[in-house]
Every structure is written in structure tokens, then in C-alpha cells.
Design a protein around this motif. Structure first.
Motif, PDB file in Angstrom:
ATOM      1  N   ASP A 214       5.349  10.711   6.437  1.00  0.00           N
ATOM      2  CA  ASP A 214       5.250  10.692   7.897  1.00  0.00           C
ATOM      3  C   ASP A 214       4.937   9.302   8.447  1.00  0.00           C
ATOM      4  OD1 ASP A 214       2.586  10.290   7.288  1.00  0.00           O
ATOM      5  OD2 ASP A 214       1.874  12.190   8.114  1.00  0.00           O
ATOM      6  N   GLY A 215       4.893   8.297   7.594  1.00  0.00           N
ATOM      7  CA  GLY A 215       4.649   6.928   8.027  1.00  0.00           C
ATOM      8  C   GLY A 215       3.207   6.492   7.937  1.00  0.00           C
ATOM      9  N   SER A 216       2.289   7.417   7.713  1.00  0.00           N
ATOM     10  CA  SER A 216       0.868   7.057   7.614  1.00  0.00           C
ATOM     11  C   SER A 216       0.586   6.398   6.267  1.00  0.00           C
ATOM     12  CB  SER A 216      -0.002   8.297   7.784  1.00  0.00           C
ATOM     13  OG  SER A 216       0.258   9.231   6.743  1.00  0.00           O
ATOM     14  N   TRP A 217      -0.493   5.617   6.243  1.00  0.00           N
ATOM     15  CA  TRP A 217      -0.886   4.953   5.008  1.00  0.00           C
ATOM     16  C   TRP A 217      -1.703   5.900   4.140  1.00  0.00           C
ATOM     17  CZ3 TRP A 217       1.771   0.826   4.100  1.00  0.00           C
ATOM     18  CH2 TRP A 217       2.173  -0.015   5.149  1.00  0.00           C
ATOM     19  N   GLN A 218      -1.497   5.796   2.841  1.00  0.00           N
ATOM     20  CA  GLN A 218      -2.290   6.604   1.918  1.00  0.00           C
ATOM     21  C   GLN A 218      -3.758   6.242   2.066  1.00  0.00           C
ATOM     22  OE1 GLN A 218      -2.170   5.537  -2.231  1.00  0.00           O
ATOM     23  NE2 GLN A 218      -2.048   7.673  -2.884  1.00  0.00           N
TER      24      GLN A 218
ATOM     25  N   ARG B 122       0.839  -1.202   0.000  1.00  0.00           N
ATOM     26  CA  ARG B 122       0.000   0.000   0.000  1.00  0.00           C
ATOM     27  C   ARG B 122       0.875   1.254   0.000  1.00  0.00           C
ATOM     28  NH1 ARG B 122      -4.650   1.134   4.651  1.00  0.00           N
ATOM     29  NH2 ARG B 122      -5.232   3.249   3.966  1.00  0.00           N
ATOM     30  N   GLY B 123       0.351   2.311  -0.585  1.00  0.00           N
ATOM     31  CA  GLY B 123       1.061   3.579  -0.564  1.00  0.00           C
ATOM     32  C   GLY B 123       1.239   4.090   0.854  1.00  0.00           C
ATOM     33  N   ARG B 124       2.456   4.600   1.139  1.00  0.00           N
ATOM     34  CA  ARG B 124       2.759   5.101   2.478  1.00  0.00           C
ATOM     35  C   ARG B 124       3.332   6.515   2.359  1.00  0.00           C
ATOM     36  NH1 ARG B 124       5.638   1.367   7.105  1.00  0.00           N
ATOM     37  NH2 ARG B 124       4.795   2.515   8.894  1.00  0.00           N
ATOM     38  N   ASN B 125       2.871   7.397   3.208  1.00  0.00           N
ATOM     39  CA  ASN B 125       3.311   8.788   3.176  1.00  0.00           C
ATOM     40  C   ASN B 125       4.650   8.954   3.896  1.00  0.00           C
ATOM     41  OD1 ASN B 125       0.955   9.693   1.799  1.00  0.00           O
ATOM     42  ND2 ASN B 125      -0.161   9.588   3.745  1.00  0.00           N
TER      43      ASN B 125
END
Length: 740
Positions: A505-509, A500-503
Motif C-alpha cells: 500500500d506504499g507505507s514503510w515497513q 527500507r522495506g515498503r508495503n
């Protein structure tokens, strides 16, 4: 016109022996039935030399690509280096016979029909209806021999040379019956030129040059953005022998003397035919249907066309003009290969069966690194920065793992280490966003496109560079890169059980849609990249909870309805719907990221499912028809996948010298290996499922074998049946070893 076919039929009538050379099962028209929306190969009927420098094809009017099966008009017979519909051509030119003298009113194109067309790897022939001409094209490694024969009563004709677009030059030498020139149409610029020399077997009755704006009778020289020349024939038949060079006109003359010494078309076709039979005869087949045999050898022919070898005979051996620094060097150079596609199967196939050509390929990569500063990703003829990853690393790792000779390991490590540790530039591409990958362990999707696909590709490439480091004796670098090869874990979301895409800052897209094509993925969606950690199948399996949940996710890949949220991929989605992939769920075989997934059931203790899906893929997704390649051919990858899967084994993780076992299509396939040993895959019984196996007469319960098993020769014998044997190959100790 059809001299070779006539000779073959005479041999059959005289001896009573079937004429069954493998080249007779090749149909170069397979893959040529494309439309603007749907790709069935995006290929053309190439008359070429195995691993030659130039290919020849009839060029049709309208439609995508150089040749469209659905077209009924030919506009020329083209010498081309075009590797794909999506890539530019360079150094190209064409000849076309026309009726009568050339004038502004001359119609260049001519109608033709497939029932008066004969396409072989060694010869292309057709009848041009409008000008009433029989045309024959026979290839050599750097040139060709052509014959144009006008029907009696049709009057004399003319031969039109089109040096195509870009900066080009033509010179007519009537006394020598010769036209020379060059085409410099490429992304490199006007100094990278394909020179040509063509000589005619009859005197010129008239001659001249032309441009789209006018015809210049009697002119001997023309240069500009798009120029050409013509000659009018004395008689009804004219033969043209020609050769090309990227070095000079003088080198083209040397190539002409060496490869096309006379105007004997039949003899040239025999030489080309022999070259193809020698290359294709490395695999002997028994059993199967005639259509399967035709599909197999046609696919095998496609694996031997690219990359183009740009080297030419020099005073000290092979020499080439580099598309990177434009200087002439000794050694090897290659072009026209998309490594994002071909590292998966095409390159392993060449390393197994054609290690000399694989060695030349690897030497060419290292020469490109020396002259251009980076290993190429997609050379055409120099770096185009197309696709993602640095998969020349995988090419070198696979070649070293399979002991391909002639590779400078020190230089290979130096080049691959630069890929793994140095940020590329806009020209080279290399690994874009490498600074994020090194600091975060993944590429953030809120900072760059295709971030998740790139993370997965970079992790696999790290594994490959690690293998090169180990071969070069760099143990610390090997350990570091092997650890970094597990970075795929950083984009696995345990809640959704997808990559999955991850930003940053570590959060998931968010929101997350596993059916959405496009960023953060390359030419696919989350389903297609779920299993893109072939370097660590054991680790990926552990992330999913073990073999049973892993196999369940594979089942879901094949059973989830093929619904797509198109995003920026309207053409690709339309193509997939038109190709009717409903019966294989989200497994989108017409693109490469999923192509190893079928074989992952072998790792999960359920090899009968690999056998089921492999058999369905080779029997349902390929054929011997003009639309018989599913999706883009991608410079040999689609065909190589078929060849190895039809033989019954597959390289899941190039760089690791093992092969997962699938479901052989033929009752007996003998691989005549370059080390003079034979490796045979044989079957008894019928059906797609393995019931039991022996390797060299010893019971074999593993759904895999190693390169060492293959290279020493011997026989893998499989007893097949119509129903799965769930006990064969299902024990944990029988599974293929994970590379990491």
C-alpha cells in the motif's frame, strides 16, 4: 616425490638464477582453514587446469567442505565439480591407496601432516602415514595422472575407487589394466553422467568391486546407489592415468589419449605448470612484500578456476552434453558460477584479461538460455535458483561493454529482455515477483521475502539489460529500461536515509531497524544495501543531499559499530564477529553487497578516503595463510576483488566501461593485455595516498580511467605519500561519470 621442486632447485644451483615463476607464489591451501561456524574461503587445494572441467583435491575426514586444513586424515583423492561448501557436488569420484589387500577391515583413511604436504596448482603431493604411501596428483583439463608409491618393506598395496553416492556404475577390465564407469549423482537425475576411464601402468594382481554393504572379490561389474572398484598392485608403485567426460565413455577415452598420453608424472606436471605460468604471467609485479606477492598470485589462481568449462573436443570443435536438455551440442557450456557474487569483479576481470574465456562463458549462457528457456542465475550444473536478481544480464552487459568477441547480440537481447519482462517459474527463478516490480516500481515486503534487496538488484539489472538493448539497436527498450533502472528510489526512505522495506500500500515497513539482518534484505542489513545503486551514483547522491552528505553517509558506514540484530542469520553474524571486522564498522567485506562502497568516495570528491580504505582492506583482510580469505570465496569473487584492488582500480558498475582508482599495492604492475598491449600501474614514494598522477605522461587529476585508456596500453603513474592530498581528484569535474 617432489620432482618439480627438485628440478627447480637444481636449476637455481646450476645457473644462479632465481626461480621466480608466478606459479611458485601460489598457495592453494589459502582459504582451506574453515570451521563449521566461520568461513575462511570454504575452498580446497585444487590441482586443476585453468578453466578446466574437473578439479582434484585431497578429501579430509570431518569438517565442512572437501578439505579442512585442521583435519589430520585423508580419505581419498577426489575428482570434483563442487564450487562451494553451500552447493552440491556432482559427477565426482575418488581414489585412495591402502595397505595390503582390500577387506571389510581395511581402514580407508590415513593420517597425514602438513610438513609432508606440497600443494601447487599443477600438482598435489603428500605422504600418507598409516599406509606409508607417497601420493601425487597432477591435473589435466578433463582428467589427471596419479602416482602411489608404497615404502619398501610395507608389502604391496591396493587402490580403491569410490564412485561416490548417487547412481553409479563401475566395470573392471583386468587384461586392459582398466576401470571404467560413471557417476550420475546430481540434481538433474541419473541421465546426466560423468564418465571416467582410468588405466594402470602395472598388471592387476587382484581386483573386485564393492559397496558399503560388502566387498566382492573378482567381481567385474557393479551398479547402484554407491559402488566402487579396487585393484591390488604387483609392485610398490602404481601410476593411474584417467580422463572424464559428460558425453560418453568413448569421449573420455579420446580425452585420455589427447591429455594423458603416457604415465610420465613429471612430464605431466611440467605441462600443467606451464599452463598455469602462461595464465598467471599476464600480470608482472614489482615491489611489495613476498607475502603480498603470494597473496596476489594465489588470489589470481582462484579467479581462473571457475566457471568450469564443460565443453570437450568434438569432431567440429568444442561439444558438450547440455545439463538443460541432456543432448549433445556443438559449442560451449559452463557451470559452477554464482553470478550474484561474480558479476561484481570476477566477470570484469575475466573480460579484461581473459576475453576468450569470457566469450566462451557468454556463449555458454546463451546456449543455456536456448536449451533451458532462461539465462541461468547459479548453474550447478543446471539452474539451481539460488540468490536473487538476473545477473547473467550483468555478465552479458559487461562483456559487450568491454568488446568481448563472439557474442550473439541479438540472442543476448532476446534472453535478457525475457528476464526483464517475463515472470519466472519456480524452476528458473528468474525475477520472482516481477509483476509487483512492473506495477509498483518496487517489490512489497509484506508480499515476499527479501523484497528491498530484490528491488535494488532488479533496478541494476534493468540498467544492464538496457545496455544490451542499446547494443542490439533497440532504442525504445533502452530508454524504458534506463528509466526503470531508477526504481531504487522507490525504496529510499528520506526520513531514515536508508533503503527500507515498503508495503504494497506504499507505507514503510515498521518498526525499522537498520541493524537487522534478513528480510527485507538478502544476507545483510540496511547498512549493506544503502549504496546499492551503482548504476546511478549521481542520482543516489542527490537523494542524500549532494556529495558532502553522501560522503558523510559513507563515513558512517565505516564508523558505525558492527552491532547486528541477527534474525535468521545466526551463522553469518557469528562468522563476522569471529573475523574481527570491528575496525571497519558496518562495512562487511565478507559478503558482496558492500564491496563497491569503498570506491564511492571517488564520486563524492574525497578520493583519499577510497585510498585509505582500499589499502586497509587489501593489507588487513587478506593474507597468504590458510585462513587468508575473508568469508566465502564465492566462486572467485573474493579473490577477484583483491586482485583488482591490489592493482589499484575497480569496476564499480559492471556494464559501464570505467574503473575507479584506489591505492595500488605494488610499485609496478604490468598487465599484458590480450591485444598485445601493456597497461602499467606504477608508483613512486611510499604510503597509501595519491599525491599526483600522470596517464601516459600527461597530468591526470581524475580518480578514474576508462576501458579505452586501459586497452590502448600505456602507464598510470601515481606519486604516493603517507598523508592524504585532499586537492587531488576532488573537483566535481574530476569525479567518475555516473552510468545513468
Amino acid at each position: 616425490m617432489r620432482k618439480i621442486v627438485f628440478l627447480a632447485s637444481c636449476l637455481l644451483a646450476f645457473t644462479g638464477v632465481a626461480f621466480a615463476d608466478p606459479v611458485d607464489d601460489v598457495n592453494p591451501l589459502v582459504g582451506s582453514d574453515n570451521t563449521a561456524a566461520v568461513s575462511h574461503g570454504n575452498t580446497y587445494p585444487a590441482a586443476a587446469w585453468p578453466f578446466g572441467m574437473i578439479e582434484w583435491t585431497p578429501q579430509t575426514a570431518g569438517g565442512p567442505g572437501l578439505y579442512q586444513y585442521r583435519s589430520n586424515q585423508i580419505i581419498g583423492f577426489r575428482g570434483t565439480h563442487k564450487p562451494s561448501l553451500w552447493m552440491d557436488d556432482y559427477g565426482c569420484f575418488s581414489l585412495m591407496p591402502v595397505a595390503g589387500a582390500l577387506s571389510r577391515q581395511t581402514v580407508r583413511s590415513s593420517h597425514f601432516s602438513h610438513d609432508q604436504e606440497s600443494a601447487h596448482p599443477y600438482e598435489y603431493q603428500c605422504h600418507l602415514d598409516d599406509s606409508n604411501v607417497d601420493a601425487t596428483v597432477v591435473p589435466t583439463q578433463h582428467g589427471a595422472l596419479m602416482e602411489f608409491a608404497w615404502a619398501p618393506g610395507n608389502g604391496t598395496g591396493s587402490v580403491l575407487l569410490d564412485a561416490q553416492g548417487g547412481s553409479s556404475t563401475v566395470e573392471v577390465h583386468p587384461e586392459a589394466r582398466e576401470i571404467v564407469g560413471y557417476n550420475a549423482g546430481s540434481q538433474i537425475g541419473p541421465d546426466y553422467r560423468c564418465y571416467f576411464v582410468m588405466q594402470f601402468d602395472t598388471p592387476m594382481a587382484a581386483w573386485g568391486t564393492w559397496q558399503p554393504v560388502g566387498i566382492y572379490d573378482g567381481s567385474l561389474h557393479r551398479e547402484g546407489d554407491h559402488v566402487g572398484a579396487f585393484m591390488r598392485c604387483w609392485g610398490l608403485t602404481v601410476r593411474v592415468r584417467m580422463a572424464t567426460s559428460f558425453i560418453s565413455v568413448e569421449q573420455a577415452r579420446k580425452n585420455l589419449a589427447a591429455e594423458v598420453p603416457d604415465f610420465d608424472v613429471a612430464a605431466a606436471a611440467v605441462r600443467a605448470r606451464s599452463a598455469w605460468n602462461q595464465a598467471l604471467s599476464r600480470v608482472d609485479l614489482e615491489g611489495g612484500t613476498p607475502a603480498w606477492r603470494r597473496t596476489f598470485y594465489t588470489a589470481m589462481y582462484r579467479t581462473l578456476l571457475l566457471p568450469h568449462m564443460l565443453a570437450e573436443p568434438g569432431p567440429q570443435g568444442p561439444a558438450y552434453r547440455s545439463p538443460y536438455d541432456l543432448k549433445v551440442h556443438d559449442g560451449w557450456m559452463i557451470a559452477n558460477c554464482g553470478f550474484w557474487d561474480t558479476y561484481r569483479t570476477e566477470i570484469p576481470w575475466l573480460c579484461i584479461m581473459y576475453p576468450q574465456q569470457a566469450s566462451h562463458l557468454c556463449q555458454g549462457l546463451l546456449n543455456a538460455y536456448q536449451q533451458g528457456g532462461w539465462l541461468p542465475k547459479w548453474p550447478n550444473p543446471n539452474e539451481t535458483n539460488v540468490m536473487i536478481g538476473s545477473h547473467s544480464d550483468a555478465v552479458l552487459a559487461e562483456a559487450l561493454a568491454l568488446h568481448v568477441p563472439g557474442i550473439d547480440v541479438v540472442k543476448a537481447f532476446q534472453a535478457a529482455w525475457k528476464d526483464a519482462t517475463t515472470q519466472g517459474d519456480l524452476a528458473s527463478g528468474a525475477r520472482e515477483g516481477l509483476e509487483y516490480y512492473q506495477s509498483l516500481g518496487y517489490l512489497p515486503t509484506d508480499r515476499m521475502v527479501e523484497a528491498t534487496s530484490r528491488t535494488l538488484e532488479y533496478a541494476y539489472d534493468d540498467y544492464c539489460v538496457g545496455q544490451i538493448a542499446r547494443a542490439a539497436g533497440h532504442d525504445a527498450e533502452y530508454r524504458m529500461l534506463s528509466a526503470r533502472a531508477r526504481n531504487y528510489r522507490n525504496v529510499f526512505d528520506p526520513q531514515s536515509a536508508f533503503m527500507r522495506g515498503r508495503n504494497k500500500d506504499g507505507s514503510w515497513q515498521s518498526p525499522f531497524d537498520p541493524l537487522a539482518w534478513g528480510s527485507p534484505f538478502t544476507e545483510g542489513c540496511a547498512w549493506h544495501y544503502l549504496f546499492s545503486a551503482q548504476q546511478d551514483v549521481a542520482g543516489l547522491m542527490a537523494l542524500m543531499g549532494g556529495p558532502a552528505p553522501f560522503a558523510a553517509r559513507l563515513d558512517a558506514l565505516f564508523s558505525t559499530p558492527p552491532e547486528y540484530h541477527v534474525g535468521a542469520y545466526h551463522r553469518v553474524i557469528h562468522e563476522m564477529r569471529e573475523l574481527g571486522l570491528v575496525h571497519m564498522g558496518q562495512y562487511a567485506h565478507n559478503n558482496e553487497p558492500v564491496q563497491h562502497d569503498i570506491y564511492l568516495f571517488d564520486y563524492a570528491g574525497q578520493p583519499w578516503k577510497t585510498q585509505y580504505w582500499a589499502h586497509r582492506a587489501v593489507t588487513e583482510l587478506y593474507s597468504d595463510r590458510p585462513d587468508g580469505i575473508l568469508g566465502d570465496e564465492d566462486t572467485g569473487q573474493m579473490s577477484a576483488w583483491y586482485v583488482m584492488s591490489a592493482l589499484g582500480f575497480y569496476p564499480v558498475c559492471p556494464g559501464q566501461p570505467i574503473y575507479a582508482v584506489g591505492s595500488p599495492l605494488f610499485s609496478r604492475a604490468v598487465l599484458h593485455l590480450p591485444n598485445s598491449k601493456d597497461f602499467t600501474v606504477s608508483t613512486a614514494g611510499s604510503g597509501p595516498y595519491i599525491q599526483s598522477a600522470t596517464l601516459d605522461g600527461t597530468p591526470w587529476t581524475h580518480p578514474w580511467f576508462s576501458q579505452d585508456d586501459l586497452s590502448k596500453g600505456g602507464e598510470l603513474h601515481l606519486v604516493m605519500g603517507p598523508r592524504p592530498n585532499r586537492d587531488w581528484g576532488n573537483a566535481p569535474e574530476d569525479a567518475p561519470p555516473s552510468a545513468l
